[in-house]
Design an enzyme around this catalytic site. Structure first.
Site, short mmCIF file in Angstrom:
data_model
loop_
_atom_site.label_atom_id
_atom_site.label_comp_id
_atom_site.label_asym_id
_atom_site.label_seq_id
_atom_site.Cartn_x
_atom_site.Cartn_y
_atom_site.Cartn_z
CB SER A 195 -0.92 -0.04 1.15
OG SER A 195 -1.89 0.87 1.03
CG ASP A 461 -7.34 -3.43 -3.68
OD1 ASP A 461 -8.15 -2.35 -3.79
OD2 ASP A 461 -6.36 -3.37 -3.47
CG HIS A 505 3.74 3.18 -22.96
ND1 HIS A 505 4.34 2.62 -21.80
CD2 HIS A 505 3.61 4.74 -22.62
CE1 HIS A 505 4.44 3.62 -20.73
NE2 HIS A 505 4.08 4.57 -21.29
#
Length: 633
Positions: A195, A461, A505
């Site tokens: 994190s 998440d 990219h």
């Protein structure tokens, strides 16, 4: 007999490797060729936001409470004192929002060592609820890693990067930690950051660039860092940071949102996690320093590309903040940002990630929120005018040999908020009226209404949106190998592989593969060809929560196998094979009730020990299970 001799030979070969890992490598170094002594690796753990214990460094008498604060008493986190003496606890946690100094009556400092990051609030009940890196260390012990091979580098997660160095010399100490590990173990280190710990490590790399002579910078990195595992990195920030700034996030603690907001806004580190645009960058301090512009360091310029103004939402799924303010005193600076305006009615203003990072939001609500001036002060002094770098700019691939970016995905994640005046006094003067979530292929509000925006096929998440987590895919080259495998132990029949997939990219790359229902997968994006001598990999773990990812057995298994693969002299591939995943520990063996025996008979056997209370506990690895590891070379 021959089979038994062969199994014994494999087993003792595995013991020799394990012995080397545990610090006994000097005795066998001449007999076995290893790649650059990588068997003597050290692990450097950089924890995330609020993942380090803070202890009191003062004496504070708490009236109306039997519990006082004395030096070395636990402050973050001691739920007993939080419940019985919340005002005293608040004084020991809060910082001055302008100069980041401690409260006059109490100060706290980060604890040191591994114990500072394993359990925040040790205890029979609170311990399991506040566990962070404890399972990680348990794996290290179970696999025989030497105690001095794992080093934690806790820090005061309330501070901005400049204050970390100014007050605690944190980055000087971190540099010494790497150098000490090299002398102690004889090899480079592996960095594990979770994190906000990734933001800390990124800043350290830029700080180091100014600290070391330019010609020695890359040499130092190659000598001291073998690999960097970026776990759950908020590479473009997290929307929860702005939610915490305007309304407060309690993290389940028994405090009000107003109290949580007061604390959060006193911590300059909250802005370190602020969402920002991928199209805007600050001046490069390193090159400015060598071009004679060092004296102008305090006058950074924030540059945005044309794409920033041509596309919506700064590349994010939607506007992150939509906030109602009274229309009578709207400043000229935000007139163009109005979405609706009627006489006497509130005005709804919307803000993109760029407008959060450059302070436009705080300027717009300056007349309605007393925290805005403080946040603008922190934003300019501690971030925009940072002498090393402006952290609110997109990441580039760190100049490290091996970079692994790992994060959870496919979970419902907050990406935007609607705020309105609550009618209550500060700090409860804003209320969240609606929340926007990213789901697979769409954006929905808290009530279930579909919202317009740039919805992607993959979600984040639960804490960090996918747009921010997956930015590291830009570190991959034009040709990427993609492998998708089940997370549980498997025989390889469900592994899917695509080689040399074209990757542009700036564009996302998605695995075009079939997923079985109710099966969690891990998807590997790997590139070892684009940058000579360097490897880059991205791991996406299905249904893995941001805060629990460092406790994920699947992640720890893959990390262990990759590190074990790296130390082998005869490794046939750049990355560990994904063809098969069998049990590595006793805990991975279990009882198959359908077959009335232990599953994975090739590697597990029934072996009862006193104290086993069910059949699964008696399933343990066979001594010949070293065969399982040899196939990953």
């Amino acid at each position: 007999m021959a089979a038994d001799l062969k199994s014994a030979k494999v087993f003792f070969s595995f013991l020799a490797v394990l012995f080397f890992l545990c610090g006994g490598g000097a005795a066998v170094e001449d007999e076995t060729e290893f790649h650059g002594d990588y068997s003597k690796l050290s692990g450097i753990i950089i924890p995330g936001f609020a993942s380090t214990q803070l202890r009191a460094w003062s004496i504070l008498d708490c009236p109306y409470s039997p519990l006082d604060f004395n030096p070395l008493d636990l402050v973050w986190l001691d739920t007993t004192k939080l419940l019985s003496a919340v005002n005293c606890w608040f004084k020991c946690m809060v910082l001055d929002p302008y100069n980041q100094t401690d409260h006059p009556e109490c100060k706290s400092r980060p604890d040191s060592g591994l114990s500072a990051i394993t359990e925040l609030d040790p205890g029979y009940i609170t311990g399991p609820l506040s566990t962070v890196w404890k399972e990680w260390l348990k794996w290290c012990v179970e696999f025989g890693i030497e105690a001095n091979a794992i080093v934690a580098v806790p820090y005061d997660w309330r501070l901005s990067p400049t204050k970390l160095e100014e007050r605690d010399l944190y980055f000087h100490k971190l540099k010494l930690t790497f150098e000490t590990a090299l002398k102690l173990r004889g090899g480079p280190s592996i960095v594990f950051a979770h994190s906000m710990g990734n933001n800390v490590f990124r800043y350290f790399l830029e700080w180091l660039r100014l600290e070391i002579a330019p010609k020695h910078y890359l040499e130092w990195l190659d000598q001291h860092i073998h690999a960097y595992f970026a776990v759950g990195a908020p590479l473009l920030g997290s929307v929860e940071a702005i939610k915490s700034t305007l309304s407060g996030v309690t993290f389940g603690l028994p405090v009000s949102e107003g109290t949580a907001r007061l604390l959060s806004n006193s911590f300059a580190s909250s802005l370190w996690l602020m969402p920002f645009s991928k199209n805007c960058k600050g001046d490069n301090t390193f090159w400015t320093h060598f071009s004679g512009g060092a004296a102008k360091k305090s006058k950074h310029v924030y540059h945005c590309t044309d794409e920033e103004y041509q596309s919506k939402y700064s590349g994010w799924p939607t506007n992150i903040i939509n906030i109602e303010i009274p229309s009578t005193n709207v400043t000229e600076a935000v007139q163009a940002n109005m979405t609706s305006m009627e006489c006497g009615l509130p005005t709804l203003l919307s803000f993109t990630a760029r407008e959060l990072a450059d302070g436009t939001l705080f300027k717009a609500i300056e007349n309605y929120d007393p925290d805005s001036k403080r946040m603008l002060h922190q934003l300019k002094k501690l971030y925009h005018d940072d002498p090393v770098m402006n952290p609110l700019t997109p990441w580039e691939r760190p100049p490290i040999k091996n970079v692994f970016c790992i994060y959870g995905a496919h979970l419902k994640t907050e990406v935007g908020y609607y705020f309105a005046p609550s009618g209550k006094p500060y700090p409860d003067n804003w209320i969240i009226t609606d929340v926007i979530y990213e789901t697979e292929g769409s954006l929905v509000s808290r009530s279930g209404t579909v919202v317009d925006g740039n919805a992607g096929p993959i979600t984040g998440d639960e804490t960090v949106p996918y747009h921010s987590l997956s930015w590291c895919k830009n570190w991959l080259g034009p040709k990427v190998n993609i492998t998708m495998a089940p997370q549980p132990e498997h025989d390889g029949s469900d592994v899917q592989v695509e080689l040399n997939v074209e990757h542009e990219h700036g564009a996302d790359i998605i695995a075009n593969m079939t997923k079985a229902p109710r099966v969690k997968y891990i998807t590997f994006y790997e590139d070892s060809e684009s940058i000579p001598g360097k490897r880059t990999a991205v791991w996406e773990l299905d249904k893995t929560n941001h805060r629990n990812i460092v406790r994920s057995p699947v992640l720890m298994r893959e990390l262990w196998l990759q590190m074990w693969h790296d130390i082998q002299p005869g490794a046939k591939s750049k990355f560990v094979t994904k063809a098969k995943r069998g049990p590595l520990r006793d805990a991975d063996c279990y009882w198959d009730y359908g077959k009335a025996c232990c599953a994975w008979q090739e590697y597990c056997e029934y072996r009862y020990s006193f104290g086993d209370v069910h059949l699964g506990q008696s399933c343990r690895l066979r001594n010949t299970s070293a065969n399982m590891l040899l196939q990953y070379i």
